[in-house]
Motif scaffolding. Structure first.
Motif, PDB file in Angstrom:
ATOM      1  N   SER A   1      40.357   1.668  13.176  1.00  0.00           N
ATOM      2  CA  SER A   1      39.248   1.879  12.238  1.00  0.00           C
ATOM      3  C   SER A   1      37.970   2.183  13.014  1.00  0.00           C
ATOM      4  CB  SER A   1      39.017   0.634  11.361  1.00  0.00           C
ATOM      5  OG  SER A   1      38.457  -0.410  12.127  1.00  0.00           O
ATOM      6  N   GLY A   2      36.952   2.612  12.278  1.00  0.00           N
ATOM      7  CA  GLY A   2      35.652   2.823  12.899  1.00  0.00           C
ATOM      8  C   GLY A   2      35.045   1.509  13.364  1.00  0.00           C
ATOM      9  N   THR A   3      35.270   0.466  12.598  1.00  0.00           N
ATOM     10  CA  THR A   3      34.769  -0.857  12.978  1.00  0.00           C
ATOM     11  C   THR A   3      35.448  -1.339  14.258  1.00  0.00           C
ATOM     12  OG1 THR A   3      34.347  -1.383  10.667  1.00  0.00           O
ATOM     13  CG2 THR A   3      34.508  -3.239  12.182  1.00  0.00           C
TER      14      THR A   3
ATOM     15  N   ALA B   1      36.617   0.570  16.493  1.00  0.00           N
ATOM     16  CA  ALA B   1      36.052   1.404  17.553  1.00  0.00           C
ATOM     17  C   ALA B   1      34.730   0.832  18.049  1.00  0.00           C
ATOM     18  CB  ALA B   1      35.869   2.835  17.048  1.00  0.00           C
ATOM     19  N   LEU B   2      33.890   0.371  17.126  1.00  0.00           N
ATOM     20  CA  LEU B   2      32.609  -0.225  17.525  1.00  0.00           C
ATOM     21  C   LEU B   2      32.839  -1.497  18.345  1.00  0.00           C
ATOM     22  CD1 LEU B   2      30.386   0.083  14.307  1.00  0.00           C
ATOM     23  CD2 LEU B   2      29.981   1.184  16.523  1.00  0.00           C
ATOM     24  N   GLU B   3      33.735  -2.359  17.866  1.00  0.00           N
ATOM     25  CA  GLU B   3      33.984  -3.619  18.581  1.00  0.00           C
ATOM     26  C   GLU B   3      34.556  -3.337  19.972  1.00  0.00           C
ATOM     27  OE1 GLU B   3      36.042  -6.604  16.293  1.00  0.00           O
ATOM     28  OE2 GLU B   3      34.684  -6.394  14.594  1.00  0.00           O
TER      29      GLU B   3
ATOM     30  N   ALA C   1      30.444   7.953  12.334  1.00  0.00           N
ATOM     31  CA  ALA C   1      31.359   7.755  11.202  1.00  0.00           C
ATOM     32  C   ALA C   1      30.963   8.598   9.997  1.00  0.00           C
ATOM     33  CB  ALA C   1      31.393   6.271  10.818  1.00  0.00           C
ATOM     34  N   GLU C   2      29.654   8.739   9.777  1.00  0.00           N
ATOM     35  CA  GLU C   2      29.178   9.446   8.590  1.00  0.00           C
ATOM     36  C   GLU C   2      28.784  10.884   8.893  1.00  0.00           C
ATOM     37  OE1 GLU C   2      25.986   7.118   6.971  1.00  0.00           O
ATOM     38  OE2 GLU C   2      27.226   5.326   6.744  1.00  0.00           O
ATOM     39  N   ALA C   3      28.977  11.329  10.110  1.00  0.00           N
ATOM     40  CA  ALA C   3      28.481  12.674  10.447  1.00  0.00           C
ATOM     41  C   ALA C   3      29.353  13.413  11.460  1.00  0.00           C
ATOM     42  CB  ALA C   3      27.043  12.573  10.960  1.00  0.00           C
TER      43      ALA C   3
ATOM     44  N   ALA D   1      30.907   7.272  21.784  1.00  0.00           N
ATOM     45  CA  ALA D   1      30.748   7.559  20.359  1.00  0.00           C
ATOM     46  C   ALA D   1      31.925   7.003  19.591  1.00  0.00           C
ATOM     47  CB  ALA D   1      30.654   9.074  20.139  1.00  0.00           C
ATOM     48  N   ILE D   2      31.684   6.684  18.322  1.00  0.00           N
ATOM     49  CA  ILE D   2      32.785   6.267  17.456  1.00  0.00           C
ATOM     50  C   ILE D   2      32.817   7.147  16.211  1.00  0.00           C
ATOM     51  CG2 ILE D   2      32.508   3.879  18.286  1.00  0.00           C
ATOM     52  CD1 ILE D   2      32.112   4.380  14.603  1.00  0.00           C
ATOM     53  N   PHE D   3      34.036   7.318  15.683  1.00  0.00           N
ATOM     54  CA  PHE D   3      34.267   8.063  14.448  1.00  0.00           C
ATOM     55  C   PHE D   3      35.157   7.216  13.549  1.00  0.00           C
ATOM     56  CE2 PHE D   3      33.310  11.074  17.748  1.00  0.00           C
ATOM     57  CZ  PHE D   3      32.583  12.090  17.129  1.00  0.00           C
TER      58      PHE D   3
ATOM     59  N   ARG E   1      26.826   8.221  -1.551  1.00  0.00           N
ATOM     60  CA  ARG E   1      28.288   8.155  -1.403  1.00  0.00           C
ATOM     61  C   ARG E   1      28.744   6.932  -0.613  1.00  0.00           C
ATOM     62  NH1 ARG E   1      32.379  11.525  -1.874  1.00  0.00           N
ATOM     63  NH2 ARG E   1      33.316  10.517  -0.090  1.00  0.00           N
ATOM     64  N   THR E   2      28.034   6.623   0.440  1.00  0.00           N
ATOM     65  CA  THR E   2      28.466   5.539   1.315  1.00  0.00           C
ATOM     66  C   THR E   2      27.535   4.348   1.149  1.00  0.00           C
ATOM     67  OG1 THR E   2      29.568   6.908   2.924  1.00  0.00           O
ATOM     68  CG2 THR E   2      28.700   4.860   3.733  1.00  0.00           C
ATOM     69  N   GLY E   3      28.114   3.179   1.056  1.00  0.00           N
ATOM     70  CA  GLY E   3      27.319   1.968   0.922  1.00  0.00           C
ATOM     71  C   GLY E   3      26.627   1.623   2.223  1.00  0.00           C
TER      72      GLY E   3
HETATM   73  C1  PLP Z   1      32.271   3.680   7.663  1.00  0.00           C
HETATM   74  C2  PLP Z   1      31.378   3.365   8.787  1.00  0.00           C
HETATM   75  C3  PLP Z   1      31.805   2.593   9.882  1.00  0.00           C
HETATM   76  C4  PLP Z   1      33.113   1.876   9.946  1.00  0.00           C
HETATM   77  O1  PLP Z   1      34.229   2.593   9.736  1.00  0.00           O
HETATM   78  P1  PLP Z   1      35.580   1.884   9.180  1.00  0.00           P
HETATM   79  O2  PLP Z   1      36.614   2.871   9.592  1.00  0.00           O
HETATM   80  O3  PLP Z   1      35.418   1.738   7.703  1.00  0.00           O
HETATM   81  O4  PLP Z   1      35.739   0.588   9.875  1.00  0.00           O
HETATM   82  C5  PLP Z   1      30.932   2.388  10.918  1.00  0.00           C
HETATM   83  N1  PLP Z   1      29.699   2.900  10.890  1.00  0.00           N
HETATM   84  C6  PLP Z   1      29.234   3.639   9.878  1.00  0.00           C
HETATM   85  C7  PLP Z   1      27.865   4.193   9.943  1.00  0.00           C
HETATM   86  C8  PLP Z   1      30.051   3.870   8.769  1.00  0.00           C
HETATM   87  O5  PLP Z   1      29.568   4.571   7.733  1.00  0.00           O
END
Ligand code: PLP
Length: 449
Positions: free
Chosen positions: A71-73, A75-77, A170-172, A189-191, A331-333
Motif C-alpha cells: 500500500s501507499g501507507t 511505502a511511507l512506513e 499518491a494523489e499525483a 517517493a511513494i505511490f 474526491r480524496t479525504g
Molecule cells: C492515499 C494516500 C496515501 C496512502 O495510500 P494507501 O495505499 O491508501 O495506503 C498516502 N498519501 C496520500 C497523500 C494519499 O492520498
C-alpha cells in the motif's frame, strides 16, 4: 447553459478505466497459477508481474530503483524506516495531508511536525526554515490532488539543511513539475494503488528512489529482512540484515497495477484537457480565485479547485452546484491533521511508542487548529470540482456553465438561472454577498511567515 439538468457523469479515475488490459494480465497470472512474486511453478524462474511493474515504473520515472509494496501507507512506513528515521527525530509534514502522512511518522517513532500549506494546498516552502530544529531529519511533501508542490524551493531549503526529502505522489502520479515527473525531485517517493487514486489495483504501493542504500533497506524492510535474488540481480546486498516486516505485493495486484500504470498518461491527458476547458472560463470570474499551482502545465487535472471569499460563499457554491448535478465534493479525504482523533489523543498503539508521550498539556502548540491560521482559512474556502475518465467535453462545458450561473447569483445577487427546473434558490444557504467590482480578482492572502 443547456435547458435541462444534465445527469451526473460516472465518477472515477483508474477504477473507471478498468477493462480488457487489466483482465488479460490478471487472467495470465491466474492461468499460470502463480500468485506469489518470488516463486511459482519453476523455482528457477519466478513470475514476472511485480518485477515488470517495477521495471516499467522505473523506466517511466527515469529512476534506477522501484519497489512494489502492499500500500501507499506501507511505502511511507518503509521509506521512513529505510532512511533510518526513528525515535528522537522530527519529520516536517503538511498539516493538510492524508492520515498516513502523520501516522507513518508516529509509527516510525519519530515526531511529525505540522507545517502550513500555501494557496496551492501543498507544503509552503517557507515552513522548512521556520520548523527545522537540530532533530529534524526529513520533509514529507504531498503533491495534493494532482498537482506538484513547489519542489525547487522545497528541495533547496531541505537539502540546504541536510534534510531527506520524501515525495508523496499518491494523489499525483503522472504530474510534472518543470517538465520532470513528481517522484524524481526528492530522495525517495511513494505511490499508491488504492481504489480512489489515479492508478488503482484496489490496494498497493510503490517506492521509487535513486538511493541504492535506501532501496536495499526498503527491500529488506518489506520482506522480513530478506534480500532475494531478483533484487540482488539489480544491485548486490551490502547492508547487514535486520528485522523487517511483510509488505509484499502479490502478482494479482501487480497485474492490475501494471495495466493501470500503462494507462496513466492517457488518463492524465484526458483530465488535463477537460480541466483546461473549464479553467479558461472560470479564470474570468471576479470574486473567485483558482487554486494557484506551482506548475500549472504539469497538473494531472482530475480536480479543479477555486477559492470563494468566505466559507459561507463556498458552502453556497457547493449546495447550488450539487443541486445542478455537478460533483463538487473533494474526491480524496484529506483533512487538517490537527482535527483528527489520533492527533488529538497523541497516542500510539502502545503509549510508550508515542513521540508525544510526556508532553503536557496535549495537544501542544503546533498541534491545534489555532496554530494554523492559513491552512484553516484556505481549506474552509475552497470548492473542489472533480473530473474523471468517463467525463466528456460536454460534461466539462456543463460544469463551467453551472459555475458561471451560480457565480452570477452568489457573487452578484443576479439570478442568471440556468433553468426553471433547477433548485438553486435556497435563500437561507446563501449570505447576501456584497457586490464586487468586476475586475478586482480576489487574492489569496500571502503567507504570514
Ligand atoms: C492515499 C494516500 C496515501 C496512502 O495510500 P494507501 O495505499 O491508501 O495506503 C498516502 N498519501 C496520500 C497523500 C494519499 O492520498
Amino acid at each position: 447553459m443547456t435547458a435541462a439538468l444534465r445527469p451526473r457523469p460516472v465518477p472515477g479515475l483508474g477504477a473507471a478505466a478498468i477493462g480488457p488490459a487489466e483482465e488479460a494480465l490478471v487472467l495470465d497470472v491466474l492461468r499460470r497459477q502463480e500468485l506469489f512474486r518470488y516463486y511459482g511453478n519453476d523455482p528457477q524462474r519466478p513470475p514476472q508481474m511485480a518485477a515488470t511493474l517495477e521495471k516499467e515504473a522505473a523506466a517511466l520515472l527515469g529512476l534506477p530503483y522501484v519497489l512494489a509494496v502492499s500500500s501507499g501507507t506501507a511505502a511511507l512506513e518503509i521509506v521512513l524506516g529505510a532512511a533510518g528515521i526513528g525515535p528522537g527525530d522530527e519529520v516536517i509534514v503538511p498539516a493538510w495531508s492524508w492520515i498516513s502522512c502523520f501516522t507513518s511518522v508516529v509509527r516510525s517513532g519519530a515526531r511529525p511536525v505540522l507545517a502550513e500549506v500555501d494557496a496551492s494546498l501543498c507544503l509552503d516552502p517557507a515552513e522548512i526554515a521556520r520548523l527545522t530544529t537540530p532533530r529534524t531529519k526529513a520533509v514529507l511533501v504531498v503533491h495534493f490532488q494532482g498537482a506538484a508542490a513547489a519542489m525547487e524551493p522545497i528541495v533547496l531549503a531541505a537539502h540546504g539543511r541536510g534534510l531527506f526529502v520524501i515525495e508523496d505522489c499518491a494523489e499525483a502520479p503522472g504530474a510534472t513539475y518543470r517538465g520532470r515527473r513528481v517522484g524524481t525531485w526528492g530522495d525517495a517517493a511513494i505511490f499508491s494503488f488504492q481504489h480512489n487514486k489515479p492508478m488503482t489495483a484496489g490496494e498497493g504501493g510503490l517506492i521509487a528512489t535513486r538511493d541504492l542504500r535506501l532501496y536495499e533497506r526498503a527491500v529488506r524492510l518489506h520482506d522480513l529482512g530478506q534480500y532475494r535474488a531478483p533484487h540482488a540481480a539489480i544491485t548486490p546486498a551490502r547492508e547487514p540484515a535486520f528485522a523487517g516486516g511483510q509488505y509484499r505485493m502479490s502478482e494479482l495486484t501487480a497485474a492490475v497495477a501494471l495495466a493501470q500504470l500503462r494507462k496513466l498518461d492517457v488518463l492524465r491527458d484526458h483530465c488535463r484537457a477537460l480541466k483546461a476547458r473549464i479553467t479558461a472560463r472560470l479564470a474570468r470570474l471576479p470574486g473567485i480565485t483558482l487554486r494557484p499551482l506551482a506548475d500549472d502545465a504539469g497538473d494531472f487535472g482530475f480536480e479543479l479547485y477555486f477559492y470563494a471569499r468566505t466559507p459561507e460563499i463556498a458552502a453556497a457554491f457547493r449546495a447550488r452546484l450539487d443541486a445542478l448535478n455537478v460533483w463538487c465534493q473533494q474526491r480524496t479525504g484529506t483533512y487538517p491533521q490537527y482535527r483528527r482523533e489520533y492527533v488529538q489523543t497523541g497516542l500510539a498503539a502502545n503509549p510508550a511508542l508515542s513521540p508525544f508521550r510526556g508532553i503536557s498539556p496535549w495537544p501542544a502548540p503546533g498541534y491545534r487548529a489555532e496554530d494554523f491560521p492559513r491552512t484553516e482559512d484556505l481549506t474552509a474556502r475552497f470548492v473542489a470540482l472533480p473530473l474523471g475518465w468517463k467525463f466528456t467535453a460536454d460534461d466539462a462545458d456543463y460544469i463551467a456553465a453551472s459555475v458561471e450561473a451560480v457565480h452570477g447569483e452568489i457573487c452578484f445577487g443576479e439570478p442568471s438561472r440556468p433553468t426553471a427546473k433547477t433548485a438553486v434558490t435556497s435563500p437561507s444557504a446563501t449570505p447576501p454577498a456584497a457586490p464586487r467590482p468586476p475586475l478586482s480578482r480576489d487574492k489569496v492572502p500571502s503567507s504570514p511567515h
